[in-house]
Design a protein around this motif. Sequence first.
Motif, PDB file in Angstrom:
ATOM      1  N   ILE A   4       0.949  -1.139   0.014  1.00  0.00           N
ATOM      2  CA  ILE A   4      -0.042   0.128  -0.087  1.00  0.00           C
ATOM      3  C   ILE A   4       0.892   1.203   0.151  1.00  0.00           C
ATOM      4  O   ILE A   4       2.010   1.250   0.544  1.00  0.00           O
ATOM      5  CB  ILE A   4      -0.836  -0.139   1.437  1.00  0.00           C
ATOM      6  N   ILE A   5       0.455   2.188  -0.599  1.00  0.00           N
ATOM      7  CA  ILE A   5       1.093   3.332  -0.682  1.00  0.00           C
ATOM      8  C   ILE A   5       0.000   4.706  -0.139  1.00  0.00           C
ATOM      9  O   ILE A   5      -0.913   4.399  -0.652  1.00  0.00           O
ATOM     10  CB  ILE A   5       1.598   3.870  -2.133  1.00  0.00           C
ATOM     11  N   ALA A   6       0.482   5.298   0.834  1.00  0.00           N
ATOM     12  CA  ALA A   6      -0.394   6.194   1.575  1.00  0.00           C
ATOM     13  C   ALA A   6       0.313   7.461   1.587  1.00  0.00           C
ATOM     14  O   ALA A   6       1.709   7.453   2.097  1.00  0.00           O
ATOM     15  CB  ALA A   6      -0.979   5.730   2.732  1.00  0.00           C
ATOM     16  N   SER A   7      -0.360   8.636   1.729  1.00  0.00           N
ATOM     17  CA  SER A   7       0.301  10.083   2.291  1.00  0.00           C
ATOM     18  C   SER A   7      -0.552  10.754   3.011  1.00  0.00           C
ATOM     19  O   SER A   7      -1.683  10.760   2.788  1.00  0.00           O
ATOM     20  CB  SER A   7       0.703  10.563   0.927  1.00  0.00           C
ATOM     21  N   GLY A   8      -0.170  11.760   3.622  1.00  0.00           N
ATOM     22  CA  GLY A   8      -0.706  12.523   4.521  1.00  0.00           C
ATOM     23  C   GLY A   8       0.207  13.457   5.660  1.00  0.00           C
ATOM     24  O   GLY A   8       1.550  12.984   5.531  1.00  0.00           O
ATOM     25  N   ASN A   9      -0.356  14.278   6.249  1.00  0.00           N
ATOM     26  CA  ASN A   9       0.329  15.125   7.505  1.00  0.00           C
ATOM     27  C   ASN A   9       0.213  14.076   8.506  1.00  0.00           C
ATOM     28  O   ASN A   9      -0.858  13.779   8.929  1.00  0.00           O
ATOM     29  CB  ASN A   9      -0.045  16.359   7.465  1.00  0.00           C
ATOM     30  N   THR A  70       5.188   3.689   1.878  1.00  0.00           N
ATOM     31  CA  THR A  70       5.143   2.278   1.267  1.00  0.00           C
ATOM     32  C   THR A  70       5.210   1.283   2.300  1.00  0.00           C
ATOM     33  O   THR A  70       6.079   1.285   2.927  1.00  0.00           O
ATOM     34  CB  THR A  70       6.071   2.239   0.066  1.00  0.00           C
ATOM     35  N   GLY A  71       4.267   0.233   2.244  1.00  0.00           N
ATOM     36  CA  GLY A  71       4.601  -0.947   3.215  1.00  0.00           C
ATOM     37  C   GLY A  71       3.475  -1.850   3.061  1.00  0.00           C
ATOM     38  O   GLY A  71       2.465  -2.063   2.166  1.00  0.00           O
ATOM     39  N   ASN A  72       3.507  -2.835   3.911  1.00  0.00           N
ATOM     40  CA  ASN A  72       2.525  -3.990   3.826  1.00  0.00           C
ATOM     41  C   ASN A  72       1.350  -3.764   4.805  1.00  0.00           C
ATOM     42  O   ASN A  72       1.466  -3.618   6.146  1.00  0.00           O
ATOM     43  CB  ASN A  72       3.214  -5.274   4.371  1.00  0.00           C
ATOM     44  N   PRO A  73       0.056  -3.913   4.530  1.00  0.00           N
ATOM     45  CA  PRO A  73      -0.836  -3.633   5.318  1.00  0.00           C
ATOM     46  C   PRO A  73      -1.575  -4.832   5.910  1.00  0.00           C
ATOM     47  O   PRO A  73      -1.409  -5.817   5.464  1.00  0.00           O
ATOM     48  CB  PRO A  73      -2.142  -3.188   4.115  1.00  0.00           C
ATOM     49  N   LEU A  88      -6.593  -0.278  10.196  1.00  0.00           N
ATOM     50  CA  LEU A  88      -5.282  -0.733   9.110  1.00  0.00           C
ATOM     51  C   LEU A  88      -4.128  -0.206   9.597  1.00  0.00           C
ATOM     52  O   LEU A  88      -3.883   0.982   9.857  1.00  0.00           O
ATOM     53  CB  LEU A  88      -5.888  -0.031   8.017  1.00  0.00           C
ATOM     54  N   LYS A  89      -3.309  -1.319   9.629  1.00  0.00           N
ATOM     55  CA  LYS A  89      -1.871  -0.899  10.166  1.00  0.00           C
ATOM     56  C   LYS A  89      -1.146  -1.022   8.761  1.00  0.00           C
ATOM     57  O   LYS A  89      -1.205  -1.900   8.160  1.00  0.00           O
ATOM     58  CB  LYS A  89      -1.567  -1.815  11.291  1.00  0.00           C
ATOM     59  N   ILE A  90       0.064  -0.228   8.812  1.00  0.00           N
ATOM     60  CA  ILE A  90       1.014  -0.557   7.814  1.00  0.00           C
ATOM     61  C   ILE A  90       2.365  -0.693   8.416  1.00  0.00           C
ATOM     62  O   ILE A  90       2.790  -0.057   9.166  1.00  0.00           O
ATOM     63  CB  ILE A  90       1.249   0.827   6.880  1.00  0.00           C
ATOM     64  N   SER A  91       3.230  -1.667   7.819  1.00  0.00           N
ATOM     65  CA  SER A  91       4.419  -2.236   8.504  1.00  0.00           C
ATOM     66  C   SER A  91       5.166  -1.587   7.249  1.00  0.00           C
ATOM     67  O   SER A  91       5.342  -1.894   6.186  1.00  0.00           O
ATOM     68  CB  SER A  91       4.755  -3.565   8.322  1.00  0.00           C
ATOM     69  N   VAL A  92       5.709  -0.429   7.572  1.00  0.00           N
ATOM     70  CA  VAL A  92       6.450   0.761   6.590  1.00  0.00           C
ATOM     71  C   VAL A  92       7.688   0.099   6.207  1.00  0.00           C
ATOM     72  O   VAL A  92       8.553  -0.401   7.010  1.00  0.00           O
ATOM     73  CB  VAL A  92       6.693   2.040   7.199  1.00  0.00           C
ATOM     74  N   LEU A  93       7.860  -0.012   4.831  1.00  0.00           N
ATOM     75  CA  LEU A  93       9.238  -0.479   4.188  1.00  0.00           C
ATOM     76  C   LEU A  93       9.896   0.909   3.724  1.00  0.00           C
ATOM     77  O   LEU A  93      10.962   0.853   3.823  1.00  0.00           O
ATOM     78  CB  LEU A  93       8.925  -1.328   2.709  1.00  0.00           C
ATOM     79  N   ASP A  94       9.249   1.952   3.404  1.00  0.00           N
ATOM     80  CA  ASP A  94       9.815   3.103   2.677  1.00  0.00           C
ATOM     81  C   ASP A  94       9.228   4.222   3.345  1.00  0.00           C
ATOM     82  O   ASP A  94       8.045   4.071   3.257  1.00  0.00           O
ATOM     83  CB  ASP A  94      10.176   3.124   1.402  1.00  0.00           C
ATOM     84  N   VAL A  95       9.806   5.073   3.725  1.00  0.00           N
ATOM     85  CA  VAL A  95       8.917   6.762   4.060  1.00  0.00           C
ATOM     86  C   VAL A  95       9.699   7.746   3.212  1.00  0.00           C
ATOM     87  O   VAL A  95      10.947   7.651   3.091  1.00  0.00           O
ATOM     88  CB  VAL A  95       8.882   6.828   5.617  1.00  0.00           C
ATOM     89  N   GLU A  96       9.058   8.552   2.910  1.00  0.00           N
ATOM     90  CA  GLU A  96       9.584   9.837   1.926  1.00  0.00           C
ATOM     91  C   GLU A  96       8.913  10.970   2.702  1.00  0.00           C
ATOM     92  O   GLU A  96       7.866  11.195   2.920  1.00  0.00           O
ATOM     93  CB  GLU A  96       9.325   9.878   0.614  1.00  0.00           C
ATOM     94  N   LEU A  97       9.711  11.910   2.895  1.00  0.00           N
ATOM     95  CA  LEU A  97       9.424  13.291   3.568  1.00  0.00           C
ATOM     96  C   LEU A  97       9.114  14.157   2.417  1.00  0.00           C
ATOM     97  O   LEU A  97       9.994  14.273   1.594  1.00  0.00           O
ATOM     98  CB  LEU A  97      10.221  13.817   4.572  1.00  0.00           C
ATOM     99  N   LEU A  98       8.020  14.777   2.429  1.00  0.00           N
ATOM    100  CA  LEU A  98       7.477  15.435   1.171  1.00  0.00           C
ATOM    101  C   LEU A  98       7.666  16.875   0.905  1.00  0.00           C
ATOM    102  O   LEU A  98       7.613  17.368  -0.245  1.00  0.00           O
ATOM    103  CB  LEU A  98       5.841  15.295   0.752  1.00  0.00           C
ATOM    104  N   LYS A  99       8.256  17.574   2.003  1.00  0.00           N
ATOM    105  CA  LYS A  99       8.599  18.737   1.687  1.00  0.00           C
ATOM    106  C   LYS A  99       9.804  19.114   2.840  1.00  0.00           C
ATOM    107  O   LYS A  99      10.160  18.219   3.658  1.00  0.00           O
ATOM    108  CB  LYS A  99       7.460  19.771   2.369  1.00  0.00           C
TER     109      LYS A  99
END
Length: 126
Positions: A4-9, A70-73, A88-99
């Motif tokens: 899953i790919i998710a974004s937000g603050n 990005t991670g496994n839900p 819904l839990k996400i085991s995070v594989l990658d994280v990107e700071l957007l700003k």
Amino acid sequence: MSVIIASGNLGKDAELKTIPSGHKVLEFSIPDTVGFGKNKKTQWLECAMFGLRAEKIAQYMLKGTPVQVTGNPSINSYEGKSGYKSVLKISVLDVELLKGVRREGSSDTRPVENFNTVNIDDQIPF
């Protein structure tokens, strides 16, 4: 395996914890708004990131920081005060700071590297 790919603050400052095995886990949540009009509601995606990358990025993961994960839900169900609930839990594989983000205790804002590229090859046993 699903991804899953998710974004937000970030809804609040991320918390870096040590689990019983001695490993570090960074826990944080991002909102997901669904529906329209009076049916609009916000559900929270609970994220967990493990290891060296979690320790390195923790200082930048402050409330309001825009991120993409990005991670496994997985869905965890439990009985709460008002009945059964699912999260819904996400085991995070990658994280990107957007700003650019502020470093804790600093007033200066600067871009932060993409932590997908942090070299952790020395930590991998194979």
